[in-house]
Design an enzyme around this catalytic site. Structure first.
Site, PDB file in Angstrom:
ATOM      1  N   LYS A  81       0.811  -1.172   0.213  1.00  0.00           N
ATOM      2  CA  LYS A  81       0.547  -0.134   0.117  1.00  0.00           C
ATOM      3  C   LYS A  81       0.671   1.543  -0.423  1.00  0.00           C
ATOM      4  O   LYS A  81       0.700   2.186  -1.032  1.00  0.00           O
ATOM      5  CB  LYS A  81      -1.148   0.376   1.256  1.00  0.00           C
ATOM      6  N   THR A  82       2.163   1.308   0.893  1.00  0.00           N
ATOM      7  CA  THR A  82       2.390   2.494   0.807  1.00  0.00           C
ATOM      8  C   THR A  82       3.618   2.535  -0.291  1.00  0.00           C
ATOM      9  O   THR A  82       3.685   3.605  -0.834  1.00  0.00           O
ATOM     10  CB  THR A  82       4.168   2.144   2.224  1.00  0.00           C
ATOM     11  N   ASP A 126      -1.599   5.744   7.171  1.00  0.00           N
ATOM     12  CA  ASP A 126      -1.458   4.040   7.725  1.00  0.00           C
ATOM     13  C   ASP A 126      -2.559   3.842   8.364  1.00  0.00           C
ATOM     14  O   ASP A 126      -3.158   5.364   9.360  1.00  0.00           O
ATOM     15  CB  ASP A 126      -0.253   4.298   7.488  1.00  0.00           C
ATOM     16  N   ARG A 234       7.104  -8.149   1.579  1.00  0.00           N
ATOM     17  CA  ARG A 234       6.845  -7.828   2.603  1.00  0.00           C
ATOM     18  C   ARG A 234       7.798  -9.757   3.331  1.00  0.00           C
ATOM     19  O   ARG A 234       9.148  -9.327   3.593  1.00  0.00           O
ATOM     20  CB  ARG A 234       6.348  -7.008   3.562  1.00  0.00           C
TER      21      ARG A 234
END
Ligand code: ADE
Length: 344
Positions: A81-82, A126, A234
């Protein structure tokens, strides 16, 4: 593109809070984390549908010389998302300010950031489901009319002063779509869910990261790590680094299937990418609650984990691979889970 980040990671340093939010922290452009992030939308692997629609929105906004509509990204942590938000800023030729809802405690925290934004800038918030009511109410006119409504004075003599803001884009990210209030949700023009990545995509991500980090890996080694990455880039990148450590201390100069397997077994990650807690969670439902249904509170106290972590981090993947069902009466371990753990 300048990346400016503010966070609320260290509550012990409260005195610095104002400074952190207003002054902001510049992330080192050469830090490992940033290096691994794809720099543009074509470098970004996976999320095919989302990328396609985003490309159209970006192109249209650029053609009209407007800021792109406010965007909400939701889905499990670690799916990008980031990263996507940074790419959007880059594609728009604008800056991004990164913060998270818990850092925006007082009205002036959010107001202060909004006033610094330039046309087309991205404000990334966030954990947006954790915004408090006051901050949320400041955001409504900011998102809708690009104006900041400030109340001056108290009681009868108070009045509202409208301060115009620049045409910015708010990008909100959340792991808990259901916890967002509907007025906030309704103010996002673009709402996108990030999906777990398939093994093929994760393998490509691992091969790409290996190149950037100068790690020698063959395709079978990358595949082995990909299979155990829980659909999450991640985690894939994290496992790659752990396997690299293992290969290095064992004097292996290339990561192949064998060394990847050995390392991941030692890390206690099984063939489906499940770690000790995943296994404990499912086995507790099976062994102590006859497969369920059992309430999340009961599971949390039985395995000594907090509810939010179970809901946001562990359950989405267990549901995705068909090992767990959420029902109104509680969690249920599936037949697939029974088979996998040889409990039948
Ligand atoms: N690194 C982390 N996520 C990635 C992605 N989606 N594409 C390419 N590299 C990545």
């Amino acid at each position: 593109m300048a990346i400016i980040s503010s966070s609320n990671q260290e509550p012990s340093k409260r005195i610095d809070k104002e400074k952190r939010i207003v002054e902001n922290i510049k992330l080192g452009e050469d830090s490992n984390e940033l290096k691994l992030r794809p720099q543009n939308i074509d470098e970004y692997i996976g999320q095919k549908k989302l990328k396609e629609s985003l490309k159209i929105s970006l192109k249209a906004a650029k053609q009209r010389n407007e800021a792109i509509d406010h965007i909400l990204f939701y889905g499990p942590p670690g799916l990008g998302k980031t990263t996507l938000s940074m790419i959007i800023a880059k594609e728009m030729g604008s800056n991004i300010k990164i913060t998270s809802a818990p850092a925006l405690e007082r009205p002036r925290d959010i107001a202060g950031i909004l006033m610094t934004l330039q046309d087309f800038d991205i404000l990334f918030i966030d954990e947006i489901h954790r915004l408090n009511k006051v901050a949320e109410e400041i955001l409504y006119p900011a998102m809708e009319d690009f104006s900041l409504d400030i109340t001056i004075g108290k009681g009868h003599s108070s009045r509202i002063k409208r301060i115009p803001l620049k045409k910015f884009t708010l990008i909100g990210a959340t792991t808990k779509m259901g916890s967002l209030t509907s007025p906030l949700r309704d103010r996002f023009g673009i709402i996108n869910r990030l999906e777990f990545y398939d093994i093929d995509e994760l393998q490509k991500i691992i091969e790409r990261s290996s190149k950037i980090l100068n790690i020698d890996i063959d395709s079978e080694g990358a595949l082995e790590i990909a299979k155990r990455s829980r659909g999450t880039p991640r985690i894939a990148n994290r496992l790659l680094k752990r396997v690299r450590d293992f290969a290095q201390v064992n004097n292996k100069n290339i990561i192949d299937k064998e060394i990847a397997n050995l390392a991941l077994n030692i890390l206690n990650i099984d063939e489906k990418g499940l770690d000790q807690i995943d296994r404990l969670l499912i086995n507790t439902i099976i062994d102590s609650y006859r497969g369920g249904p059992v309430g999340i509170e009961t599971i949390a106290s039985a395995i000594n984990e907090d509810i939010t972590t179970i809901e946001d981090v562990y359950e989405p993947y267990l549901i995705q691979i068909g090992f767990l069902n959420r029902t109104p009466r509680g969690r249920i371990a599936t037949i697939e889970a029974y088979k996998y753990f040889k409990k039948l």
